[in-house]
Design an enzyme around this catalytic site. Structure first.
Site, PDB file in Angstrom:
ATOM      1  N   SER A  63      -6.379  -0.939  -7.101  1.00  0.00           N
ATOM      2  CA  SER A  63      -6.278  -0.138  -5.879  1.00  0.00           C
ATOM      3  C   SER A  63      -7.142  -0.651  -4.726  1.00  0.00           C
ATOM      4  O   SER A  63      -6.986  -0.189  -3.598  1.00  0.00           O
ATOM      5  CB  SER A  63      -6.648   1.321  -6.167  1.00  0.00           C
ATOM      6  OG  SER A  63      -5.581   1.987  -6.796  1.00  0.00           O
ATOM      7  N   LYS A  66      -5.376  -1.703  -1.626  1.00  0.00           N
ATOM      8  CA  LYS A  66      -4.980  -0.771  -0.570  1.00  0.00           C
ATOM      9  C   LYS A  66      -5.699  -1.060   0.744  1.00  0.00           C
ATOM     10  O   LYS A  66      -5.247  -0.617   1.805  1.00  0.00           O
ATOM     11  CB  LYS A  66      -5.240   0.670  -1.007  1.00  0.00           C
ATOM     12  CG  LYS A  66      -4.319   1.178  -2.121  1.00  0.00           C
ATOM     13  CD  LYS A  66      -4.620   2.635  -2.464  1.00  0.00           C
ATOM     14  CE  LYS A  66      -3.583   3.237  -3.416  1.00  0.00           C
ATOM     15  NZ  LYS A  66      -3.776   2.843  -4.822  1.00  0.00           N
ATOM     16  N   SER A 128      -6.463   7.734  -2.698  1.00  0.00           N
ATOM     17  CA  SER A 128      -5.900   6.544  -3.344  1.00  0.00           C
ATOM     18  C   SER A 128      -4.450   6.762  -3.746  1.00  0.00           C
ATOM     19  O   SER A 128      -3.985   6.282  -4.789  1.00  0.00           O
ATOM     20  CB  SER A 128      -6.727   6.126  -4.567  1.00  0.00           C
ATOM     21  OG  SER A 128      -6.445   4.802  -4.939  1.00  0.00           O
ATOM     22  N   LYS A 231     -13.533   1.342  -1.362  1.00  0.00           N
ATOM     23  CA  LYS A 231     -12.404   1.618  -2.252  1.00  0.00           C
ATOM     24  C   LYS A 231     -12.709   1.203  -3.684  1.00  0.00           C
ATOM     25  O   LYS A 231     -13.302   0.158  -3.916  1.00  0.00           O
ATOM     26  CB  LYS A 231     -11.172   0.843  -1.751  1.00  0.00           C
ATOM     27  CG  LYS A 231      -9.859   1.301  -2.341  1.00  0.00           C
ATOM     28  CD  LYS A 231      -9.424   2.613  -1.738  1.00  0.00           C
ATOM     29  CE  LYS A 231      -8.316   3.256  -2.538  1.00  0.00           C
ATOM     30  NZ  LYS A 231      -8.758   3.723  -3.886  1.00  0.00           N
TER      31      LYS A 231
END
Length: 397
Positions: A63, A66, A128, A231
């Site tokens: 993730s 992202k 997320s 993140k």
């Protein structure tokens, strides 16, 4: 031809002859010994590298990828191609692959609902949400594959991320999803510096959508002073990873770790590395603005060389109580063909701490060099021909 000018830089500001004995700090001398398989710690203003470990190893970014999706959207907003109040539909594909039925991280957007870009960004960054990323990709490019293969890859190359590849918008398992921690740190630095208002999304503690409140998944926000991003990520292939950033005493550091086996280890490793950086490093100026950094050879000019400098100070982070020396090299493709204009970009100055690059910055011609006489150009041409012959002969040995 690639040319280099080398010098070693001492803390007194002197530049003197290079040597090959420079070493980075050992753990016993205040160095860092991390457990993450791949990691990097940089200072945001200069890009100076404080620590790295297998920083160029390609891994699944999970993730953390992202960040690239967010940057593509941020850039489109900046250019006026997308507005925060534009609405994108949550397709069945986005709902099934990234929404409530998927079992993964989601903002719980309802199928066939229309969601403003602003809320989709909140869902993608704070929660997320995989559904939010897919909806952004489909809204901007028609389908997720096109968004990943064309828009994300194209934008990554524009930002100098030359090794990153993308198979989707959200980091869900896909063989094409590969990034290095160095490129993730470079991307995070660019986002922080280029989109200060939109970057604030990464520091928001919670977001509610569809009457479901979710906390920001970044553990640094509640455990480290000054933390405001960025993140986390996890897939079976990539392990646990994190891109984090914090500001203390006016200095911002960015950390990236990946490949850990436990989410608690991910959080503690990132925090430990940031705390080590804040505790042990400070900024030093290697070259003042417009101070000569080196010279580049000129082909066919009134002068045989051109002075190089940077319009901004070139700084590097150094240990507060250390005695490390640095190797600085000016690297350029040369000789530079005349005429040369003042302010023309010529190459880079790269600064090594031990075996690792601590910082690199562009250097520019500090003066104009006019084209030389016909005789001067002929002599330079003959010289380059001889040099080329010797080089070709040496390569065959």
């Amino acid at each position: 031809m690639a040319a280099a000018v080398a010098a070693a830089v001492g803390w007194g500001g002197m530049v003197y002859a290079a040597n090959n004995s420079v070493q980075g700090a050992k753990k016993d001398d205040g160095g860092f010994d991390g457990d993450a398989p791949t990691a990097i710690l940089i200072e945001a203003t200069s890009g100076s590298v404080l620590f790295e470990k297998n920083a160029d190893e390609l891994r699944a970014p999970s993730s953390m990828m992202k960040l690239m999706t967010a940057e593509v959207v941020f850039n489109a907003i900046k250019n006026g191609d997308v507005k925060l109040n534009d609405e994108y539909r949550i397709s069945e594909n986005a709902w099934r692959k990234g929404g409530a039925p998927s079992g993964g991280s989601t903002m719980f957007a309802a199928i066939n609902s229309k969601v403003p870009v602003s809320d989709l960004l909140h869902g993608a960054i704070i929660q997320s949400g995989n559904d939010a990323c897919i909806a952004l990709a489909e809204g901007m490019a028609g389908n997720e594959r096109t968004f990943a293969a064309e828009m994300m890859t194209k934008r990554a190359r524009e930002l100098g991320l030359m090794r990153s590849t993308f198979g989707n918008s959200n980091g869900l398992p896909d063989p094409a999803n590969k990034m290095t921690v160095r490129e993730l740190a470079k991307l995070a630095r660019y986002v922080i510096q280029t989109y200060p208002e939109l970057y604030k999304l990464f520091g928001e503690r919670e977001f509610t959508w569809n009457k479901i409140r979710q906390q920001n998944r970044n553990p640094l926000l509640t455990s480290l002073e000054g933390a405001d991003g960025l993140k986390t990520g996890y897939t079976k292939e990539g392990g646990y990873g994190m891109v984090g950033s914090a500001v203390q005493n006016g200095m911002r550091l960015i950390v990236v770790v990946n490949g850990l086996e436990d989410p608690d280890d991910r959080a503690s490793e990132a925090k430990k590395m940031l705390e080590w950086g804040f505790r042990n490093f400070e900024a030093r100026t290697l070259f003042a603005a417009q101070q000569p950094v080196g010279y580049a050879r000129v082909f066919g000019g009134e002068s045989r060389s051109v002075k190089l400098a940077s319009p901004e100070p070139i700084k590097v982070m150094v240990p507060k109580n250390g005695s490390d020396k640095l190797i600085a090299r000016v690297v350029y493709s040369g000789p530079v063909r005349a005429p040369v204009e003042s302010g023309q970009k010529v190459g880079l100055v790269k600064v090594w701490r031990g075996a690792n690059i601590a910082v690199e910055a562009p250097v520019y011609a500090a003066e104009s060099i006019a084209q030389g006489s016909t005789m001067r150009r002929a002599i330079d041409g003959a010289s380059e021909l001889v040099i080329g012959m010797f080089r070709a002969g040496a390569e065959k040995l």
